[in-house]
Design a protein around this motif. Structure first.
Motif, PDB file in Angstrom:
ATOM      1  N   THR A   1       0.836  -1.201   0.000  1.00  0.00           N
ATOM      2  CA  THR A   1       0.000   0.000   0.000  1.00  0.00           C
ATOM      3  C   THR A   1       0.869   1.249   0.000  1.00  0.00           C
ATOM      4  OG1 THR A   1      -0.120   0.238   2.401  1.00  0.00           O
ATOM      5  CG2 THR A   1      -1.760  -1.204   1.372  1.00  0.00           C
ATOM      6  N   HIS A   2       0.185   2.365  -0.209  1.00  0.00           N
ATOM      7  CA  HIS A   2       0.832   3.672  -0.130  1.00  0.00           C
ATOM      8  C   HIS A   2      -0.162   4.621   0.529  1.00  0.00           C
ATOM      9  CE1 HIS A   2       3.631   6.832  -1.200  1.00  0.00           C
ATOM     10  NE2 HIS A   2       2.607   7.548  -1.620  1.00  0.00           N
ATOM     11  N   ALA A   3       0.249   5.348   1.549  1.00  0.00           N
ATOM     12  CA  ALA A   3      -0.635   6.283   2.243  1.00  0.00           C
ATOM     13  C   ALA A   3      -0.807   7.543   1.407  1.00  0.00           C
ATOM     14  CB  ALA A   3      -0.067   6.639   3.614  1.00  0.00           C
ATOM     15  N   ARG A   4      -2.080   7.876   1.139  1.00  0.00           N
ATOM     16  CA  ARG A   4      -2.393   9.071   0.358  1.00  0.00           C
ATOM     17  C   ARG A   4      -3.547   9.808   1.025  1.00  0.00           C
ATOM     18  NH1 ARG A   4      -2.914   6.779  -5.716  1.00  0.00           N
ATOM     19  NH2 ARG A   4      -4.923   6.213  -4.859  1.00  0.00           N
ATOM     20  N   PRO A   5      -3.596  11.133   0.869  1.00  0.00           N
ATOM     21  CA  PRO A   5      -4.743  11.868   1.401  1.00  0.00           C
ATOM     22  C   PRO A   5      -6.005  11.529   0.607  1.00  0.00           C
ATOM     23  CG  PRO A   5      -3.059  13.385   0.554  1.00  0.00           C
ATOM     24  CD  PRO A   5      -2.595  12.003   0.278  1.00  0.00           C
ATOM     25  N   LYS A   6      -7.124  11.420   1.296  1.00  0.00           N
ATOM     26  CA  LYS A   6      -8.393  11.181   0.608  1.00  0.00           C
ATOM     27  C   LYS A   6      -8.686  12.396  -0.271  1.00  0.00           C
ATOM     28  CE  LYS A   6     -10.392   8.320   4.218  1.00  0.00           C
ATOM     29  NZ  LYS A   6     -11.468   8.198   5.229  1.00  0.00           N
ATOM     30  N   PRO A   7      -8.968  12.170  -1.547  1.00  0.00           N
ATOM     31  CA  PRO A   7      -9.123  13.307  -2.456  1.00  0.00           C
ATOM     32  C   PRO A   7     -10.279  14.238  -2.101  1.00  0.00           C
ATOM     33  CG  PRO A   7      -9.553  11.223  -3.592  1.00  0.00           C
ATOM     34  CD  PRO A   7      -9.084  10.894  -2.222  1.00  0.00           C
ATOM     35  N   GLY A   8     -11.410  13.699  -1.675  1.00  0.00           N
ATOM     36  CA  GLY A   8     -12.555  14.556  -1.355  1.00  0.00           C
ATOM     37  C   GLY A   8     -12.244  15.529  -0.231  1.00  0.00           C
ATOM     38  N   ALA A   9     -11.708  15.009   0.861  1.00  0.00           N
ATOM     39  CA  ALA A   9     -11.386  15.862   2.011  1.00  0.00           C
ATOM     40  C   ALA A   9     -10.306  16.879   1.650  1.00  0.00           C
ATOM     41  CB  ALA A   9     -10.929  15.006   3.191  1.00  0.00           C
ATOM     42  N   LEU A  10      -9.341  16.457   0.841  1.00  0.00           N
ATOM     43  CA  LEU A  10      -8.235  17.355   0.467  1.00  0.00           C
ATOM     44  C   LEU A  10      -8.725  18.483  -0.450  1.00  0.00           C
ATOM     45  CD1 LEU A  10      -5.169  17.857   0.619  1.00  0.00           C
ATOM     46  CD2 LEU A  10      -4.946  16.429  -1.414  1.00  0.00           C
ATOM     47  N   VAL A  11      -9.438  18.120  -1.508  1.00  0.00           N
ATOM     48  CA  VAL A  11      -9.860  19.110  -2.500  1.00  0.00           C
ATOM     49  C   VAL A  11     -11.001  19.985  -1.973  1.00  0.00           C
ATOM     50  CG1 VAL A  11     -10.847  19.400  -4.809  1.00  0.00           C
ATOM     51  CG2 VAL A  11      -9.068  17.694  -4.427  1.00  0.00           C
ATOM     52  N   ASP A  12     -11.966  19.356  -1.323  1.00  0.00           N
ATOM     53  CA  ASP A  12     -13.148  20.102  -0.885  1.00  0.00           C
ATOM     54  C   ASP A  12     -12.931  20.924   0.379  1.00  0.00           C
ATOM     55  OD1 ASP A  12     -14.474  18.995  -3.036  1.00  0.00           O
ATOM     56  OD2 ASP A  12     -15.427  17.405  -1.834  1.00  0.00           O
ATOM     57  N   HIS A  13     -12.086  20.410   1.297  1.00  0.00           N
ATOM     58  CA  HIS A  13     -11.955  21.063   2.597  1.00  0.00           C
ATOM     59  C   HIS A  13     -10.511  21.384   2.995  1.00  0.00           C
ATOM     60  CE1 HIS A  13     -16.162  20.021   3.071  1.00  0.00           C
ATOM     61  NE2 HIS A  13     -15.863  18.751   2.842  1.00  0.00           N
ATOM     62  N   GLY A  14      -9.560  21.010   2.165  1.00  0.00           N
ATOM     63  CA  GLY A  14      -8.157  21.264   2.495  1.00  0.00           C
ATOM     64  C   GLY A  14      -7.668  20.432   3.680  1.00  0.00           C
ATOM     65  N   ILE A  15      -8.330  19.314   3.950  1.00  0.00           N
ATOM     66  CA  ILE A  15      -7.980  18.450   5.086  1.00  0.00           C
ATOM     67  C   ILE A  15      -7.203  17.243   4.568  1.00  0.00           C
ATOM     68  CG2 ILE A  15      -8.918  16.979   6.913  1.00  0.00           C
ATOM     69  CD1 ILE A  15     -11.412  18.814   6.883  1.00  0.00           C
ATOM     70  N   THR A  16      -6.097  16.938   5.214  1.00  0.00           N
ATOM     71  CA  THR A  16      -5.318  15.763   4.831  1.00  0.00           C
ATOM     72  C   THR A  16      -5.707  14.594   5.736  1.00  0.00           C
ATOM     73  OG1 THR A  16      -3.498  16.585   6.180  1.00  0.00           O
ATOM     74  CG2 THR A  16      -3.347  16.964   3.819  1.00  0.00           C
ATOM     75  N   ASP A  17      -6.683  13.840   5.279  1.00  0.00           N
ATOM     76  CA  ASP A  17      -7.168  12.641   5.956  1.00  0.00           C
ATOM     77  C   ASP A  17      -6.638  11.455   5.148  1.00  0.00           C
ATOM     78  OD1 ASP A  17      -8.537  10.802   7.477  1.00  0.00           O
ATOM     79  OD2 ASP A  17     -10.485  11.208   6.552  1.00  0.00           O
ATOM     80  N   TYR A  18      -5.623  10.770   5.684  1.00  0.00           N
ATOM     81  CA  TYR A  18      -4.923   9.739   4.921  1.00  0.00           C
ATOM     82  C   TYR A  18      -5.651   8.400   4.929  1.00  0.00           C
ATOM     83  CZ  TYR A  18      -0.916  12.807   4.518  1.00  0.00           C
ATOM     84  OH  TYR A  18      -0.092  13.857   4.206  1.00  0.00           O
ATOM     85  N   GLU A  19      -5.451   7.658   3.835  1.00  0.00           N
ATOM     86  CA  GLU A  19      -5.904   6.276   3.729  1.00  0.00           C
ATOM     87  C   GLU A  19      -4.791   5.472   3.059  1.00  0.00           C
ATOM     88  OE1 GLU A  19      -9.375   6.012   1.264  1.00  0.00           O
ATOM     89  OE2 GLU A  19      -8.504   7.262  -0.298  1.00  0.00           O
TER      90      GLU A  19
END
Length: 101
Positions: free
Chosen positions: A40-58
């Motif tokens: 796996t590779h940890a990446r920020p969830k795109p919705g939270a990042l683009v819509d809210h500027g939040i880096t919520d990783y998955e």
């Protein structure tokens, strides 16, 4: 005409397989004569990042490799050899193969 055993076949890369960044969690599932390695590779969830500027990783699965249990043992031996030959904390490239002879 000379024939080669699979372990003696020359290595080629006719499809130019790309490297895939997998620096997240991984798992190895052993099932009979086969093993499945999931990377796996940890990446920020795109919705939270683009819509809210939040880096919520998955952890996103980036590669899944199925090989034989024999090759897993060969990989273990290769890793032990690589890390025992290097000073602690130092990791360098290796050009040795991982197929059991």
């Amino acid at each position: 005409m000379a024939t080669h055993e699979p372990k003696d076949a020359p290595a080629t890369d006719p499809d130019h397989v790309q490297e895939t960044l997998c620096i997240g969690k991984f798992n190895i599932l052993l099932s009979g004569a086969f093993a499945t390695i999931t990377f796996t590779h940890a990446r920020p969830k795109p919705g939270a990042l683009v819509d809210h500027g939040i880096t919520d990783y998955e952890s996103v699965v980036r590669a899944r490799i199925v090989t034989t249990a024999e090759n897993m043992l060969a990989m273990r031996d290769l890793l032990i050899r690589i890390y025992n030959d290097k000073p602690q904390g130092s990791v360098g490239p290796s050009t040795t193969g991982g197929i059991l002879n």
